[in-house]
Design a protein around this motif. Structure first.
Motif, short mmCIF file in Angstrom:
data_model
loop_
_atom_site.label_atom_id
_atom_site.label_comp_id
_atom_site.label_asym_id
_atom_site.label_seq_id
_atom_site.Cartn_x
_atom_site.Cartn_y
_atom_site.Cartn_z
N GLU A 1 62.64 12.33 71.32
CA GLU A 1 62.94 12.78 72.68
C GLU A 1 64.37 12.43 73.08
O GLU A 1 64.99 13.16 73.86
CB GLU A 1 61.94 12.17 73.66
N ALA A 2 64.91 11.35 72.52
CA ALA A 2 66.30 11.00 72.82
C ALA A 2 67.25 12.04 72.26
O ALA A 2 68.25 12.40 72.89
CB ALA A 2 66.62 9.62 72.25
N VAL A 3 66.95 12.55 71.06
CA VAL A 3 67.79 13.61 70.48
C VAL A 3 67.78 14.83 71.40
O VAL A 3 68.83 15.40 71.73
CB VAL A 3 67.30 13.99 69.07
N ARG A 4 66.61 15.24 71.81
CA ARG A 4 66.49 16.42 72.66
C ARG A 4 67.20 16.20 74.00
O ARG A 4 67.88 17.11 74.50
CB ARG A 4 65.01 16.75 72.87
N ALA A 5 67.03 15.00 74.56
CA ALA A 5 67.70 14.71 75.83
C ALA A 5 69.20 14.67 75.66
O ALA A 5 69.95 15.13 76.55
CB ALA A 5 67.19 13.37 76.39
N GLY A 6 69.67 14.13 74.56
CA GLY A 6 71.11 14.06 74.31
C GLY A 6 71.73 15.44 74.17
O GLY A 6 72.81 15.71 74.70
N VAL A 7 71.04 16.32 73.47
CA VAL A 7 71.54 17.69 73.30
C VAL A 7 71.57 18.39 74.66
O VAL A 7 72.56 19.05 75.01
CB VAL A 7 70.66 18.47 72.30
#
Length: 297
Positions: free
Chosen positions: A86-92
């Motif tokens: 979820e951090a990857v998705r939020a970062g993108v």
């Protein structure tokens, strides 16, 4: 001017409290890492770099699985996959919002450290930024072979050397790439001390010989390639046989064509290996890179 997005992973290994996602957006320009963090003082940690194309992190699940595998090889606690995902998705999403939905090729870099020395608590960060322009590399690169100084079966004979783990200790890989430049080349293919082709500092090698597409076995201390898996899918869809095999340097040299493939650069055809010239099928390579760049998972 684009601005990168940085997230601090506050729960890199555990389940966060209800309402806490386990990560926070941080100031990319502000200090974040303590100087006693073992990622800084020892290079003691692992990382992954994920291509983000059209807002889609490519091969996210294989990258997360590889992060966990590398962590296990280093005896690090298992990363909390749900938090990192979820951090990857939020970062993108944050990057695209900050930069007006820019459609450039991006990357997300995940860093998982053993943490501050003496505290016994891992630490983690993730940042999203624009990638390099690899358009020329996708047309062709010059490669030299370098002896890694270890046997091809070192992962079995000496697992403590961490062959096959994507660690933060990248000084040797960087030194190899500088040596390639000194030799008038763009990149490196590592070779074992007993004559087997291994991998590049940041890539897997893929060969095409008599209609068969091959890459070296991953049990030779080679990092399993997420892009290499997609490359095999591309060729299999076109009716070619694909296989993992121990490849001697002589077999690689005798290939009809070869590529170095990696997550952000994608597929770079080799035009020269140790000075020997190889033909490049420009149309095939263009189709391959279009296939790789079109992935949404």
């Amino acid at each position: 001017m684009t601005r990168a997005t940085l997230l601090t992973i506050t729960s890199p290994t555990g389940t966060p409290e209800p309402g806490d996602p386990g990560y926070v957006v941080a100031d990319f320009d502000a200090p974040q890492v303590r100087i006693t963090d073992l990622s800084v003082t020892r290079g003691d940690g692992v990382f992954e770099t994920i291509a983000v194309i059209g807002g889609h992190p490519q091969a996210l699940e294989p990258h997360l699985a590889r992060l966990a595998h590398s962590a296990a090889l280093l005896d690090l606690p298992a990363p909390a996959t749900d938090v990192w995902r979820e951090a990857v998705r939020a970062g993108v999403a944050d990057y695209l919002t900050r930069n007006g939905g820019a459609d450039a090729e991006l990357f997300a870099k995940l860093i998982y450290s053993r943490g501050v020395e003496g505290e016994g608590r891992p630490s983690g960060w993730l940042f999203v930024d624009a990638g390099e322009d690899f358009s020329q590399a996708r047309l062709g690169i010059r490669v030299v072979t370098l002896d890694r100084g270890l046997r091809h079966d070192v992962a079995e004979t000496s697992p403590w050397l961490l062959a096959g783990a994507k660690t933060l200790s990248y000084a040797v890989n960087r030194a190899a790439q500088r040596e390639a430049v000194r030799r008038g080349a763009d990149d490196v293919l590592f070779v074992s001390s007993d004559g087997y082709a291994l991998e590049g500092p940041t890539s897997n090698v893929v060969t095409l010989t008599d209609g068969v597409v091959r890459t070296p076995n991953t049990d030779q201390g080679i990092l399993a390639g997420t892009t290499q898996a997609a490359v095999f899918d591309f060729f299999a869809e076109r009716g070619l046989r694909t296989e993992f095999a121990p490849l001697t340097l002589d077999e690689v040299v005798a290939s009809d064509a070869l590529w170095l493939v990696s997550s952000v650069r994608q597929a770079a055809p080799v035009t020269h290996l140790d000075g020997r010239e190889y033909p490049v099928d420009a149309a095939l390579t263009a189709d391959l890179n279009a296939y790789l760049l079109a992935r949404t998972e």
